[in-house]
Design a protein around this motif. Structure first.
Motif, PDB file in Angstrom:
ATOM      1  N   TYR A 177       0.826  -1.204   0.000  1.00 37.00           N
ATOM      2  CA  TYR A 177       0.000   0.000   0.000  1.00 37.00           C
ATOM      3  C   TYR A 177       0.860   1.253   0.000  1.00 37.00           C
ATOM      4  N   LEU A 178       0.287   2.294  -0.548  1.00 35.26           N
ATOM      5  CA  LEU A 178       0.949   3.594  -0.516  1.00 35.26           C
ATOM      6  C   LEU A 178      -0.093   4.621  -0.103  1.00 35.26           C
ATOM      7  N   THR A 179       0.220   5.407   0.912  1.00 36.05           N
ATOM      8  CA  THR A 179      -0.793   6.339   1.403  1.00 36.05           C
ATOM      9  C   THR A 179      -0.184   7.636   1.933  1.00 36.05           C
ATOM     10  N   GLN A 180      -1.064   8.546   2.314  1.00 36.44           N
ATOM     11  CA  GLN A 180      -0.650   9.886   2.744  1.00 36.44           C
ATOM     12  C   GLN A 180      -0.313   9.918   4.235  1.00 36.44           C
ATOM     13  N   GLY A 181       0.726  10.651   4.559  1.00 36.93           N
ATOM     14  CA  GLY A 181       0.959  10.971   5.961  1.00 36.93           C
ATOM     15  C   GLY A 181       0.131  12.174   6.344  1.00 36.93           C
ATOM     16  N   PHE A 182       0.131  12.511   7.648  1.00 35.67           N
ATOM     17  CA  PHE A 182      -0.342  13.825   8.099  1.00 35.67           C
ATOM     18  C   PHE A 182      -1.877  13.962   8.180  1.00 35.67           C
ATOM     19  N   LEU A 183      -2.605  13.189   7.369  1.00 33.71           N
ATOM     20  CA  LEU A 183      -4.049  13.418   7.261  1.00 33.71           C
ATOM     21  C   LEU A 183      -4.876  12.376   7.993  1.00 33.71           C
ATOM     22  N   GLY A 184      -6.084  12.765   8.299  1.00 42.04           N
ATOM     23  CA  GLY A 184      -7.089  11.861   8.832  1.00 42.04           C
ATOM     24  C   GLY A 184      -8.431  12.438   8.458  1.00 42.04           C
ATOM     25  N   SER A 185      -9.494  11.890   9.044  1.00 39.76           N
ATOM     26  CA  SER A 185     -10.786  12.546   8.842  1.00 39.76           C
ATOM     27  C   SER A 185     -11.628  12.386  10.093  1.00 39.76           C
ATOM     28  N   ASN A 186     -12.527  13.347  10.268  1.00 37.47           N
ATOM     29  CA  ASN A 186     -13.376  13.298  11.458  1.00 37.47           C
ATOM     30  C   ASN A 186     -14.634  12.485  11.165  1.00 37.47           C
ATOM     31  N   SER A 187     -15.578  12.488  12.106  1.00 35.01           N
ATOM     32  CA  SER A 187     -16.743  11.616  11.928  1.00 35.01           C
ATOM     33  C   SER A 187     -17.647  12.068  10.786  1.00 35.01           C
ATOM     34  N   ASN A 188     -17.490  13.345  10.355  1.00 32.44           N
ATOM     35  CA  ASN A 188     -18.255  13.797   9.177  1.00 32.44           C
ATOM     36  C   ASN A 188     -17.510  13.572   7.881  1.00 32.44           C
ATOM     37  N   GLY A 189     -16.357  12.914   7.973  1.00 30.44           N
ATOM     38  CA  GLY A 189     -15.587  12.673   6.764  1.00 30.44           C
ATOM     39  C   GLY A 189     -14.778  13.888   6.307  1.00 30.44           C
ATOM     40  N   LYS A 190     -14.710  14.919   7.132  1.00 31.92           N
ATOM     41  CA  LYS A 190     -13.919  16.103   6.764  1.00 31.92           C
ATOM     42  C   LYS A 190     -12.444  15.838   7.057  1.00 31.92           C
ATOM     43  N   THR A 191     -11.589  16.347   6.174  1.00 35.42           N
ATOM     44  CA  THR A 191     -10.153  16.146   6.357  1.00 35.42           C
ATOM     45  C   THR A 191      -9.659  16.849   7.622  1.00 35.42           C
ATOM     46  N   THR A 192      -8.844  16.125   8.373  1.00 37.51           N
ATOM     47  CA  THR A 192      -8.181  16.724   9.532  1.00 37.51           C
ATOM     48  C   THR A 192      -6.681  16.510   9.356  1.00 37.51           C
ATOM     49  N   THR A 193      -5.864  17.250  10.106  1.00 37.10           N
ATOM     50  CA  THR A 193      -4.425  16.978  10.074  1.00 37.10           C
ATOM     51  C   THR A 193      -3.908  16.761  11.497  1.00 37.10           C
ATOM     52  N   LEU A 194      -2.791  16.049  11.564  1.00 37.57           N
ATOM     53  CA  LEU A 194      -2.274  15.610  12.859  1.00 37.57           C
ATOM     54  C   LEU A 194      -1.221  16.560  13.418  1.00 37.57           C
ATOM     55  N   GLY A 195      -1.105  17.742  12.838  1.00 37.13           N
ATOM     56  CA  GLY A 195      -0.070  18.694  13.263  1.00 37.13           C
ATOM     57  C   GLY A 195       1.078  18.662  12.283  1.00 37.13           C
ATOM     58  N   ARG A 196       1.738  19.804  12.105  1.00 39.86           N
ATOM     59  CA  ARG A 196       2.833  19.890  11.145  1.00 39.86           C
ATOM     60  C   ARG A 196       3.865  18.800  11.414  1.00 39.86           C
ATOM     61  N   GLU A 197       4.414  18.289  10.362  1.00 38.24           N
ATOM     62  CA  GLU A 197       5.399  17.201  10.417  1.00 38.24           C
ATOM     63  C   GLU A 197       4.793  15.909  10.969  1.00 38.24           C
ATOM     64  N   GLY A 198       3.487  15.775  10.813  1.00 39.90           N
ATOM     65  CA  GLY A 198       2.792  14.651  11.427  1.00 39.90           C
ATOM     66  C   GLY A 198       2.874  13.328  10.676  1.00 39.90           C
ATOM     67  N   SER A 199       3.589  13.292   9.568  1.00 40.26           N
ATOM     68  CA  SER A 199       3.619  12.044   8.788  1.00 40.26           C
ATOM     69  C   SER A 199       4.337  10.897   9.492  1.00 40.26           C
ATOM     70  N   ASP A 200       5.339  11.233  10.287  1.00 43.86           N
ATOM     71  CA  ASP A 200       6.014  10.185  11.068  1.00 43.86           C
ATOM     72  C   ASP A 200       4.977   9.511  11.977  1.00 43.86           C
ATOM     73  N   TYR A 201       4.155  10.343  12.544  1.00 43.38           N
ATOM     74  CA  TYR A 201       3.123   9.837  13.456  1.00 43.38           C
ATOM     75  C   TYR A 201       2.151   8.924  12.705  1.00 43.38           C
ATOM     76  N   THR A 202       1.768   9.347  11.502  1.00 44.38           N
ATOM     77  CA  THR A 202       0.903   8.498  10.677  1.00 44.38           C
ATOM     78  C   THR A 202       1.525   7.113  10.515  1.00 44.38           C
ATOM     79  N   ALA A 203       2.818   7.112  10.204  1.00 48.02           N
ATOM     80  CA  ALA A 203       3.514   5.840   9.992  1.00 48.02           C
ATOM     81  C   ALA A 203       3.482   5.008  11.268  1.00 48.02           C
ATOM     82  N   ALA A 204       3.634   5.678  12.405  1.00 47.18           N
ATOM     83  CA  ALA A 204       3.601   4.953  13.690  1.00 47.18           C
ATOM     84  C   ALA A 204       2.206   4.408  13.983  1.00 47.18           C
ATOM     85  N   ILE A 205       1.190   5.136  13.575  1.00 48.50           N
ATOM     86  CA  ILE A 205      -0.185   4.660  13.777  1.00 48.50           C
ATOM     87  C   ILE A 205      -0.394   3.362  12.984  1.00 48.50           C
TER      88      ILE A 205
END
Ligand code: ASP
Ligand code: MG
Length: 415
Positions: A177-205
């Motif tokens: 798989y290949l996917t985006q760091g940094f992003l998520g979505s809330n319960s309404n499906g709206k894009t959220t971000t995990l804070g600047r430089e958050g892609s490392d965190y995405t990878a850890a998730i």
């Protein structure tokens, strides 16, 4: 499964993306999930779009064109075929972005920011995915917002671990798989971000939810160094760092690893490798169980653009529990990040970071009850595993405003 994370620098231009292909071919990519950030400094560039849009500046179109041309130049260099479907995909994402700018009715800056800034990662992953596919690496692009679910705290969203784990557990470990760091979505499906430089965190998730065997962060440095080479002339590579030591370093502001990244890994004892995408034959740094620091040496962490504030009560009363608890509450309310505190009978000093531009308002609020003096634009140096030589090296850099030492950690505020 393994998780690979490639940051902005590893996909900043066509050459770098070709190098990423070289890394994957060298390392293998079976059972791997790849997380990618926005290209180069694109997040900053897209932040400018947000600003122009929100404040109705006249450089909006210019800023959009800059981002558009940046990506077009890269795909031009990556794909020989001039009507490759990636052109349509890139234009369609940019079209969606423009559509949002036209239709949006919200006046919430943070909400708008996340809706716009997320396009950096969407564009980079679409392009890299197409390029890898073209070169016989069958990565599957997935939209991370379908997997990582968060609250609605735009720009600094918190992960809903239960939903996120459930979603991620549906992934098939046989697929790359290949996917985006940094992003998520809330319960309404709206894009959220995990804070600047958050892609490392995405990878850890992903690593956490997939019980991955390892996470590798590919960077343009040899690994974790004992100081940031942008500010220090001599630096050394750290070969092994314990989770706790890495968490401490991240806490004090070491920018190599995003602070939130380490906890999920530690909980499941998943090793983190920080490696150079240039010198792929080198092993870089391992963060994991074991020795605190190998080799052991002083580590320097610099935080710039700090404000040193000194606060005393107008009625000369002592700065004790009730005053302090009130101050911390106000600091918290204004989202002022406290990086160091020092207290004496009559005055309380605090070194803070004003990320959200609230300092002036904070002063107005506080001046009713307190006398305040402050120095802006100071630097906070933290030395872990400090020794005399290391401390004096820092002290030579300017004027020492405040110094504090605890168990091998020395912090110095410098002007
Ligand atoms: N692209 C985002 C940023 O620059 C996330 C990241 O790079 O980790 O902040
Ligand atoms: Mg980045």
């Amino acid at each position: 499964m393994r998780i690979f994370k490639f940051g902005g620098a590893s996909v900043k231009d066509a050459e770098s993306i070709k190098n990423m292909l070289r890394v994957l071919k060298h390392e293998g990519y079976e059972n791997t999930l790849i997380v990618i950030s926005a290209m180069g400094k694109m997040t900053n560039a897209i932040e400018k779009i947000t600003d122009s849009y929100f404040y109705k500046k006249d450089d909006l179109q210019e800023n959009i064109e800059f981002v558009r041309n940046y990506h077009l130049k890269i795909i031009n260099e990556l794909f020989e075929e001039k009507n490759h479907p990636i052109y349509v995909e890139v234009e369609s994402l940019l079209g969606q972005l423009s559509g949002f700018l036209i239709k949006n009715k919200s006046t919430d800056y943070n909400f708008i920011y996340d809706q716009i800034v997320g396009y950096g990662e969407l564009l980079s992953t679409k392009i890299v995915n197409a390029f890898l596919n073209e070169n016989n690496i069958e990565t599957n692009w997935i939209d991370v917002r379908d997997y990582i679910k968060t609250d609605a705290n735009f720009r600094d969203a918190s992960v809903n671990w239960e939903l996120t784990s459930k979603n991620i557990s549906t992934l098939n470990s046989k697929i790359v798989y290949l996917t985006q760091g940094f992003l998520g979505s809330n319960s309404n499906g709206k894009t959220t971000t995990l804070g600047r430089e958050g892609s490392d965190y995405t990878a850890a998730i992903f690593a956490y939810c997939l019980n991955a065997e390892s996470l590798t962060i590919w960077k343009d440095v040899e690994g974790v160094l004992n100081a940031d080479p942008r500010f220090f002339t001599t630096t050394q590579l750290l070969k092994q760092i314990s989770y706790n030591e890495a968490i401490e370093m991240a806490f004090y502001g070491a920018s190599v690893i995003h602070p939130k990244t380490l906890k999920p890994l530690e909980n499941k004892n998943i090793p983190l490798y920080v490696r150079s995408f240039y010198t792929i034959e080198n092993k870089g740094t391992k963060v994991g169980k074991g020795h605190d620091l190998v080799p052991e040496m002083p580590c320097f962490i610099l935080k710039q653009n700090q404000i040193l504030v000194s606060i005393s009560a107008l009625d000369f009363s002592f700065m004790v529990e009730n005053n302090l608890s009130e101050l911390f509450k106000i600091l918290h309310n204004y989202k002022l990040k406290v990086n160091l505190i020092q207290n004496s009978a009559l005055s309380f000093s605090v070194c803070i970071e004003d990320k959200f531009n609230n300092f002036k308002q904070f002063l107005i609020d506080l001046e009713l009850k307190y006398q305040i003096s402050y120095v802006e634009n100071v630097s906070l140096y933290t030395i872990r595993h400090a020794n005399k030589i290391a401390v004096s090296e820092i002290e030579q850099k300017g004027k020492v405003l405040l110094k504090q030492a605890t168990k091998g950690t020395v912090q110095v505020v410098m002007q």
